[in-house]
Design a protein around this motif. Structure first.
Motif, PDB file in Angstrom:
ATOM      1  N   GLU A 112       0.820  -1.273  -0.047  1.00  0.00           N
ATOM      2  CA  GLU A 112      -0.068   0.121   0.116  1.00  0.00           C
ATOM      3  C   GLU A 112       0.991   1.367   0.106  1.00  0.00           C
ATOM      4  O   GLU A 112       0.544   2.164  -0.780  1.00  0.00           O
ATOM      5  CB  GLU A 112      -0.747  -0.134   1.135  1.00  0.00           C
ATOM      6  CG  GLU A 112      -1.873  -0.941   1.169  1.00  0.00           C
ATOM      7  CD  GLU A 112      -2.814  -1.035   2.307  1.00  0.00           C
ATOM      8  OE1 GLU A 112      -2.564  -0.313   3.425  1.00  0.00           O
ATOM      9  OE2 GLU A 112      -3.922  -1.769   2.844  1.00  0.00           O
ATOM     10  N   VAL A 113       1.799   1.047   0.553  1.00  0.00           N
ATOM     11  CA  VAL A 113       2.739   2.397   0.775  1.00  0.00           C
ATOM     12  C   VAL A 113       3.466   2.668  -0.508  1.00  0.00           C
ATOM     13  O   VAL A 113       3.608   3.720  -1.019  1.00  0.00           O
ATOM     14  CB  VAL A 113       3.861   2.375   2.041  1.00  0.00           C
ATOM     15  CG1 VAL A 113       4.899   3.401   2.068  1.00  0.00           C
ATOM     16  CG2 VAL A 113       3.121   2.244   3.427  1.00  0.00           C
ATOM     17  N   ARG A 114       4.021   1.568  -0.964  1.00  0.00           N
ATOM     18  CA  ARG A 114       4.640   1.665  -2.417  1.00  0.00           C
ATOM     19  C   ARG A 114       3.818   2.156  -3.374  1.00  0.00           C
ATOM     20  O   ARG A 114       4.211   3.012  -4.198  1.00  0.00           O
ATOM     21  CB  ARG A 114       5.381   0.198  -2.781  1.00  0.00           C
ATOM     22  CG  ARG A 114       6.178   0.472  -4.025  1.00  0.00           C
ATOM     23  CD  ARG A 114       6.850  -1.127  -4.126  1.00  0.00           C
ATOM     24  NE  ARG A 114       7.823  -1.474  -3.081  1.00  0.00           N
ATOM     25  CZ  ARG A 114       7.453  -2.461  -2.479  1.00  0.00           C
ATOM     26  NH1 ARG A 114       6.331  -2.972  -2.249  1.00  0.00           N
ATOM     27  NH2 ARG A 114       8.451  -2.817  -1.338  1.00  0.00           N
ATOM     28  N   ALA A 115       2.847   1.779  -3.377  1.00  0.00           N
ATOM     29  CA  ALA A 115       1.673   2.364  -4.349  1.00  0.00           C
ATOM     30  C   ALA A 115       1.397   3.783  -4.300  1.00  0.00           C
ATOM     31  O   ALA A 115       1.238   4.508  -5.224  1.00  0.00           O
ATOM     32  CB  ALA A 115       0.330   1.373  -4.207  1.00  0.00           C
ATOM     33  N   ALA A 116       1.385   3.901  -3.206  1.00  0.00           N
ATOM     34  CA  ALA A 116       0.844   5.565  -2.690  1.00  0.00           C
ATOM     35  C   ALA A 116       2.000   6.457  -3.191  1.00  0.00           C
ATOM     36  O   ALA A 116       1.863   7.300  -4.025  1.00  0.00           O
ATOM     37  CB  ALA A 116       0.497   5.811  -1.248  1.00  0.00           C
ATOM     38  N   PHE A 117       3.321   6.071  -3.024  1.00  0.00           N
ATOM     39  CA  PHE A 117       4.370   6.733  -3.613  1.00  0.00           C
ATOM     40  C   PHE A 117       4.463   6.584  -5.200  1.00  0.00           C
ATOM     41  O   PHE A 117       4.642   7.677  -5.828  1.00  0.00           O
ATOM     42  CB  PHE A 117       5.727   6.205  -2.986  1.00  0.00           C
ATOM     43  CG  PHE A 117       5.979   6.765  -1.650  1.00  0.00           C
ATOM     44  CD1 PHE A 117       7.264   7.739  -1.673  1.00  0.00           C
ATOM     45  CD2 PHE A 117       5.373   6.190  -0.473  1.00  0.00           C
ATOM     46  CE1 PHE A 117       7.462   8.184  -0.241  1.00  0.00           C
ATOM     47  CE2 PHE A 117       5.883   6.802   0.689  1.00  0.00           C
ATOM     48  CZ  PHE A 117       6.965   7.762   0.815  1.00  0.00           C
ATOM     49  N   SER A 118       4.392   5.505  -5.772  1.00  0.00           N
ATOM     50  CA  SER A 118       4.562   5.344  -6.898  1.00  0.00           C
ATOM     51  C   SER A 118       3.459   5.940  -8.221  1.00  0.00           C
ATOM     52  O   SER A 118       3.722   6.476  -9.028  1.00  0.00           O
ATOM     53  CB  SER A 118       4.743   3.801  -7.551  1.00  0.00           C
ATOM     54  OG  SER A 118       3.563   3.220  -7.259  1.00  0.00           O
ATOM     55  N   LYS A 119       2.334   5.983  -7.297  1.00  0.00           N
ATOM     56  CA  LYS A 119       1.185   6.455  -8.280  1.00  0.00           C
ATOM     57  C   LYS A 119       0.874   7.885  -8.090  1.00  0.00           C
ATOM     58  O   LYS A 119       0.251   8.544  -8.818  1.00  0.00           O
ATOM     59  CB  LYS A 119      -0.069   5.953  -7.649  1.00  0.00           C
ATOM     60  CG  LYS A 119      -0.241   4.429  -8.314  1.00  0.00           C
ATOM     61  CD  LYS A 119      -1.496   3.639  -7.796  1.00  0.00           C
ATOM     62  CE  LYS A 119      -1.683   2.184  -7.859  1.00  0.00           C
ATOM     63  NZ  LYS A 119      -2.826   1.661  -7.474  1.00  0.00           N
ATOM     64  N   LEU A 124       9.845   5.300  -3.026  1.00  0.00           N
ATOM     65  CA  LEU A 124       9.942   4.692  -1.874  1.00  0.00           C
ATOM     66  C   LEU A 124      11.439   4.265  -1.811  1.00  0.00           C
ATOM     67  O   LEU A 124      12.137   3.389  -2.794  1.00  0.00           O
ATOM     68  CB  LEU A 124       8.892   3.504  -1.684  1.00  0.00           C
ATOM     69  CG  LEU A 124       9.121   2.835  -0.215  1.00  0.00           C
ATOM     70  CD1 LEU A 124       8.402   3.879   0.718  1.00  0.00           C
ATOM     71  CD2 LEU A 124       8.052   1.680  -0.267  1.00  0.00           C
ATOM     72  N   GLY A 125      12.098   4.641  -0.725  1.00  0.00           N
ATOM     73  CA  GLY A 125      13.608   4.303  -0.588  1.00  0.00           C
ATOM     74  C   GLY A 125      13.865   3.342   0.674  1.00  0.00           C
ATOM     75  O   GLY A 125      12.877   2.658   1.033  1.00  0.00           O
ATOM     76  N   VAL A 222      -3.513   9.821   0.742  1.00  0.00           N
ATOM     77  CA  VAL A 222      -3.688   8.248   0.263  1.00  0.00           C
ATOM     78  C   VAL A 222      -2.775   7.527   1.383  1.00  0.00           C
ATOM     79  O   VAL A 222      -3.372   6.495   1.968  1.00  0.00           O
ATOM     80  CB  VAL A 222      -3.088   8.009  -0.901  1.00  0.00           C
ATOM     81  CG1 VAL A 222      -2.917   6.565  -1.150  1.00  0.00           C
ATOM     82  CG2 VAL A 222      -3.865   8.501  -2.253  1.00  0.00           C
ATOM     83  N   LEU A 223      -1.840   7.815   1.803  1.00  0.00           N
ATOM     84  CA  LEU A 223      -0.997   7.085   2.830  1.00  0.00           C
ATOM     85  C   LEU A 223      -1.805   7.194   4.212  1.00  0.00           C
ATOM     86  O   LEU A 223      -2.102   6.366   5.095  1.00  0.00           O
ATOM     87  CB  LEU A 223       0.273   7.998   2.925  1.00  0.00           C
ATOM     88  CG  LEU A 223       1.355   7.622   1.910  1.00  0.00           C
ATOM     89  CD1 LEU A 223       2.692   8.402   2.221  1.00  0.00           C
ATOM     90  CD2 LEU A 223       1.741   6.154   2.087  1.00  0.00           C
ATOM     91  N   GLU A 224      -2.402   8.405   4.591  1.00  0.00           N
ATOM     92  CA  GLU A 224      -2.989   8.464   5.843  1.00  0.00           C
ATOM     93  C   GLU A 224      -4.557   7.909   5.892  1.00  0.00           C
ATOM     94  O   GLU A 224      -4.870   7.622   6.853  1.00  0.00           O
ATOM     95  CB  GLU A 224      -3.172   9.864   6.333  1.00  0.00           C
ATOM     96  CG  GLU A 224      -1.971  10.588   6.600  1.00  0.00           C
ATOM     97  CD  GLU A 224      -2.171  11.994   7.452  1.00  0.00           C
ATOM     98  OE1 GLU A 224      -3.009  12.723   7.248  1.00  0.00           O
ATOM     99  OE2 GLU A 224      -0.829  12.305   8.135  1.00  0.00           O
ATOM    100  N   ASP A 225      -4.899   7.420   4.624  1.00  0.00           N
ATOM    101  CA  ASP A 225      -6.051   6.763   4.714  1.00  0.00           C
ATOM    102  C   ASP A 225      -6.063   5.221   4.875  1.00  0.00           C
ATOM    103  O   ASP A 225      -7.100   4.662   5.113  1.00  0.00           O
ATOM    104  CB  ASP A 225      -6.788   6.924   3.107  1.00  0.00           C
ATOM    105  CG  ASP A 225      -8.078   6.665   3.218  1.00  0.00           C
ATOM    106  OD1 ASP A 225      -8.798   7.193   3.830  1.00  0.00           O
ATOM    107  OD2 ASP A 225      -8.652   6.009   2.130  1.00  0.00           O
ATOM    108  N   SER A 226      -4.693   4.841   4.807  1.00  0.00           N
ATOM    109  CA  SER A 226      -4.506   3.470   5.280  1.00  0.00           C
ATOM    110  C   SER A 226      -4.698   3.245   6.733  1.00  0.00           C
ATOM    111  O   SER A 226      -3.913   3.933   7.568  1.00  0.00           O
ATOM    112  CB  SER A 226      -3.032   3.166   4.801  1.00  0.00           C
ATOM    113  OG  SER A 226      -2.817   1.916   5.305  1.00  0.00           O
ATOM    114  N   ASP A 227      -5.389   2.444   7.175  1.00  0.00           N
ATOM    115  CA  ASP A 227      -5.694   1.743   8.428  1.00  0.00           C
ATOM    116  C   ASP A 227      -4.148   1.424   9.340  1.00  0.00           C
ATOM    117  O   ASP A 227      -3.966   1.791  10.407  1.00  0.00           O
ATOM    118  CB  ASP A 227      -6.532   0.765   8.865  1.00  0.00           C
ATOM    119  CG  ASP A 227      -8.049   1.162   8.526  1.00  0.00           C
ATOM    120  OD1 ASP A 227      -8.227   2.183   8.566  1.00  0.00           O
ATOM    121  OD2 ASP A 227      -8.797   0.169   8.264  1.00  0.00           O
TER     122      ASP A 227
END
Length: 248
Positions: A112-119, A124-125, A222-227
């Motif tokens: 989820e985190v990787r997708a939020a960054f890439s989209k 993501l490092g 988007v990141l903060e929307d993740s539980d």
């Protein structure tokens, strides 16, 4: 204006806080459960749990919900074993971003985190790829009514804090090694704070505006929307005019 609080300002202006109340409760329950599991279930003897309970009260979480979460974490009920994970990377415009999460499934959260960054134009490092651009500090927040700005500033410095900024509330910052001591001294003098936690504070800011700013805030949302995600920190700097445009 610099720092993640400006993103919070935008979300507040848009009325997003009320709309995300359920997600806020989910994140708080995870922190309550984890804090109780990691230490004693007595908040007086468990600073992290005490801070989690204070945050839950500030969010108007029902008392019985708080008690159930603490009981699960203490072993009274079956509870998921959440793991603390940190992700780091760069957002649009080269803004450094740190994401803190509590998860029971690392693969799901990483995806989820990787997708939020890439989209959203980010990358993501590895761990510690941007942490060197931040200081890990204690942050204690008291309501404005707790004391005058001058009184709070003097008390904070006497307690061992590094700084106190007063506006809508009093935000005290200190070295992470002094955090427990500073919090204890100020709590005795002013009562329970609105929040007390360790945070990542940017050493320097990265200016951002226009489309890149809009995309960055979308990524953070988007990141903060993740539980799974508990906190997001970013070192962006944005002007008041630009902030007003994004909030409109």
């Amino acid at each position: 204006m610099a720092g993640h609080s400006q993103f919070k300002n935008i979300m507040h202006r848009k009325g997003a806080q009320d709309a995300k109340k359920a997600k806020v409760f989910t994140k708080l329950i995870r922190e309550l459960t984890t804090a109780a599991r990691a230490g004693q279930p007595d908040p007086a003897a468990n600073p992290r749990l005490r801070a989690a309970i204070q945050a839950a009260r500030a969010a108007n979480m029902p008392k019985d919900t708080v008690e159930r979460a603490v009981k699960r974490g203490a072993g009274g009920d079956g509870a998921d074993n959440y793991e603390e994970v940190r992700y780091e990377g760069y957002g649009p415009g080269g803004v450094a971003v740190i994401v803190e999460a509590l998860t029971d499934n690392r693969n799901r959260t990483a995806g989820e985190v990787r997708a939020a960054f890439s989209k959203n134009g980010g990358t993501l490092g590895e761990t510690n790829s941007v942490a060197f651009m931040f200081d890990r500090v204690g942050e204690i927040v008291f309501p404005a009514a707790a004391a005058s700005g001058e009184a709070m500033f003097e008390a904070a410095l006497e307690a061992g804090a590094d700084d106190c900024q007063s506006d809508d509330n009093h935000v005290i910052t200190c070295n992470q090694d002094d955090f427990a001591q500073v919090r204890e001294v100020l709590e005795k003098q002013f009562g329970d704070p609105e929040s007390a936690k360790l945070v990542w504070r940017p050493k320097t800011g990265t200016p951002i505006e226009g489309e890149k700013a809009e995309t960055l805030f979308k990524m953070i949302e988007v990141l903060e929307d993740s539980d799974d995600v508990q906190q997001v920190y970013a070192n962006f700097e944005i002007s008041e005019d630009e902030l007003s445009k994004l909030a409109s």
